[in-house]
Design a protein around this motif. Sequence first.
Motif, PDB file in Angstrom:
ATOM      1  N   PHE A  29      -5.110  25.668  -5.965  1.00 11.98           N
ATOM      2  CA  PHE A  29      -5.734  24.302  -6.554  1.00 11.98           C
ATOM      3  C   PHE A  29      -7.068  25.397  -7.262  1.00 11.98           C
ATOM      4  O   PHE A  29      -7.537  25.915  -6.180  1.00 11.98           O
ATOM      5  CB  PHE A  29      -5.449  23.653  -4.951  1.00 11.98           C
ATOM      6  N   ARG A  30      -7.214  24.645  -8.469  1.00  5.88           N
ATOM      7  CA  ARG A  30      -8.027  24.765  -8.855  1.00  5.88           C
ATOM      8  C   ARG A  30      -9.047  22.817  -9.774  1.00  5.88           C
ATOM      9  O   ARG A  30      -8.554  22.164  -9.565  1.00  5.88           O
ATOM     10  CB  ARG A  30      -7.799  25.513 -10.408  1.00  5.88           C
ATOM     11  N   VAL A  41      -6.126  20.561  -9.998  1.00  2.42           N
ATOM     12  CA  VAL A  41      -4.705  21.196 -11.065  1.00  2.42           C
ATOM     13  C   VAL A  41      -4.014  22.196 -10.067  1.00  2.42           C
ATOM     14  O   VAL A  41      -4.928  23.029  -9.659  1.00  2.42           O
ATOM     15  CB  VAL A  41      -5.224  21.122 -12.268  1.00  2.42           C
ATOM     16  N   VAL A  42      -2.850  22.011  -9.686  1.00  3.70           N
ATOM     17  CA  VAL A  42      -2.111  23.534  -9.528  1.00  3.70           C
ATOM     18  C   VAL A  42      -2.138  24.241 -10.344  1.00  3.70           C
ATOM     19  O   VAL A  42      -1.501  24.094 -11.900  1.00  3.70           O
ATOM     20  CB  VAL A  42      -0.172  23.466  -8.843  1.00  3.70           C
ATOM     21  N   SER A  43      -2.655  25.232  -9.851  1.00  2.00           N
ATOM     22  CA  SER A  43      -3.121  26.276 -10.914  1.00  2.00           C
ATOM     23  C   SER A  43      -2.103  28.231 -10.900  1.00  2.00           C
ATOM     24  O   SER A  43      -1.300  28.543 -11.789  1.00  2.00           O
ATOM     25  CB  SER A  43      -4.418  27.518 -10.849  1.00  2.00           C
ATOM     26  N   TYR A  45      -8.592  27.441  -3.556  1.00  2.00           N
ATOM     27  CA  TYR A  45      -8.057  27.393  -2.946  1.00  2.00           C
ATOM     28  C   TYR A  45      -6.196  27.744  -2.588  1.00  2.00           C
ATOM     29  O   TYR A  45      -6.215  27.447  -3.542  1.00  2.00           O
ATOM     30  CB  TYR A  45      -7.729  25.956  -2.226  1.00  2.00           C
ATOM     31  N   THR A  46      -6.105  28.019  -1.565  1.00  9.74           N
ATOM     32  CA  THR A  46      -4.361  28.342  -1.775  1.00  9.74           C
ATOM     33  C   THR A  46      -4.154  27.910  -0.323  1.00  9.74           C
ATOM     34  O   THR A  46      -4.413  28.262   0.982  1.00  9.74           O
ATOM     35  CB  THR A  46      -4.120  29.944  -1.259  1.00  9.74           C
ATOM     36  N   ILE A  47      -3.020  27.430  -0.317  1.00 11.90           N
ATOM     37  CA  ILE A  47      -1.773  27.331   0.926  1.00 11.90           C
ATOM     38  C   ILE A  47      -1.002  27.369   0.382  1.00 11.90           C
ATOM     39  O   ILE A  47      -0.283  28.051  -0.270  1.00 11.90           O
ATOM     40  CB  ILE A  47      -1.740  25.374   1.000  1.00 11.90           C
ATOM     41  N   MET A  60       0.349  20.439 -12.647  1.00 11.67           N
ATOM     42  CA  MET A  60       0.706  19.436 -11.625  1.00 11.67           C
ATOM     43  C   MET A  60      -1.449  19.166 -11.101  1.00 11.67           C
ATOM     44  O   MET A  60      -1.457  19.888 -10.719  1.00 11.67           O
ATOM     45  CB  MET A  60       1.483  19.627 -11.076  1.00 11.67           C
ATOM     46  N   GLU A  61      -1.369  17.591 -12.005  1.00 11.56           N
ATOM     47  CA  GLU A  61      -2.519  16.782 -11.167  1.00 11.56           C
ATOM     48  C   GLU A  61      -2.180  16.318  -9.774  1.00 11.56           C
ATOM     49  O   GLU A  61      -1.041  15.933  -9.507  1.00 11.56           O
ATOM     50  CB  GLU A  61      -3.419  16.455 -12.118  1.00 11.56           C
ATOM     51  N   MET A  62      -3.514  16.893  -8.354  1.00 13.19           N
ATOM     52  CA  MET A  62      -2.969  16.896  -7.226  1.00 13.19           C
ATOM     53  C   MET A  62      -4.217  16.452  -5.941  1.00 13.19           C
ATOM     54  O   MET A  62      -5.015  16.433  -7.213  1.00 13.19           O
ATOM     55  CB  MET A  62      -2.561  17.596  -6.445  1.00 13.19           C
TER      56      MET A  62
END
Lengths: 321, 198
Positions: free
Chosen positions: A27-28, A11-13, A71-73, A96-98
Amino acid sequence: MSTGTTKLDVVVSDVVPVNELVTRFHFRRRDGALLPTFSGGAHVVVEMRDGERTRLNPYSLMGSPLDTREYTISVRRDDAGRGGSLFMHRHVRPGMEMVISYPVNLFSLDLRARKHLMLAGGIGITPFMAQTAQLAAEGGNFELHYTCRTASLGTYADVLAERYDRRVRLYHDDRDERIELDRLLSSQPLGTHLYVCGPSGMIGWVRDRAASLGWPAETVHFEHFAAPQPGAPFDVTLALSGRTIRVGEQQSLLEAIEAAGVDPPYLCRGGVCGQCETNVISHDGKFIHNDHWLSEEEHRSCGKIMPCVSRFEGRSLVLER
Amino acid sequence: MAAKSIISRPVYGTLFPQPGKHHLFVADAEGALAISDLAARAPAGFFGDAHIIFIPGADGKHVAALEALKPAQFYQGPSFASALPRLKQTLANAHMGLRLYLAGTEGLIGQAMQAALEAGIDHASIQTEHRGSLARRVQCVHCKGITENVTTQPATCSHCGLLLLVRDHYSRRLAAFQGVCINAEDRSEIPPTEEIFR
Ligand code: FES
């Protein structure tokens, strides 16, 4: 199964604008567990559901490998690109779910090195964010030289300068500051490894100077994600499934094969890892090889193609898978 | 060139000139010929940035041929041990751009490579060429003593006196082949000795 098909539900945190071109995404895991460990230089492939289309773009992980809660991008907006970065900037929101791939590292540190000399250009800084964090935690010896167009586009330059002080050198194009490459390369102690990530012109220049100044190829590492180039549409037949599909102007051959329901292997989607290599059964026309994987001889002999970045122009093309 | 048998067995190549800022050569005896052969293919001025460390051996041959290449520095020593401090010093002060070329006996190549690895050079980026004697440097796995210039199979350990089977198992860290007692069950059993690593 290719690593590229091993997926993580996330999920986009957080979504954080960094400057006028770059946005950072966090992301988590949806189930709250820790994410898989990774090493500095690794990337993940992010899946984007853009209407009917699925876009898959690789991005370097830039957080510390010591913290796998998230994670970070960082994504640089490319207005002239094929739309992946624009999708990230315009549509991805916190909550948002990814789906992303497991991390893959095609640009890892050689930990036998006595010293790590890093050269970054523009958004090429992202893998070094993780690598410097990893080395700093281990007491590793590194030095980072970072070129950017202007101070305001020096993504994370302030963070790096604060964290690592004199181990970081910044160069701004608009102030006409240039890396004195020959002098830098020739003054490194024996046992230094060189890492470069940035625009392909920069990678070519650095590799070339390093080779002529006597740096063994084993000590020079580079990462270059070539985005697939657009081109004239063409048809391809897949011998094993007997299907003929059309590769659109903005679509890569790999994307077209995936859209047709075939699940081909990939890791980098940038023409460097070799994972997507496919045999050519027959062809009538000319290949536009954009990869860095096959040798020149293999390019000439027309027996193989890397569908993630290469294209074709002509009447017929039959591939094995 | 020695044949490849097991994976740890070193494989040697042929020296050829590489791009670089400095060129360091370490050679013994007939290794000098590998340097001369390289010189024939080297661009003009190549030896102007070169340093040669040479151990001629008993017959003292090839010194004049190497001096004639006019390297920036030339050192001649009676043994590898006497040349080692100079090699270490050179490596300690070196920068990236130094290329290393090793030629001659396996013992020389192995020991010089050991010094180079300690200095941070990757073994894949060192050029080697085997010339001359196939004599081996052997570590006795029992007493850990090293016997130089072993040419026979089996060989007697010069430290503990055991009769050793000289294996192809090579240790890059020790720059030596492994010798294992050949008659551990029954010391009175003495297989014939053959000279095979000439
Ligand atoms: S996926 Fe890596 S080369 Fe095509």
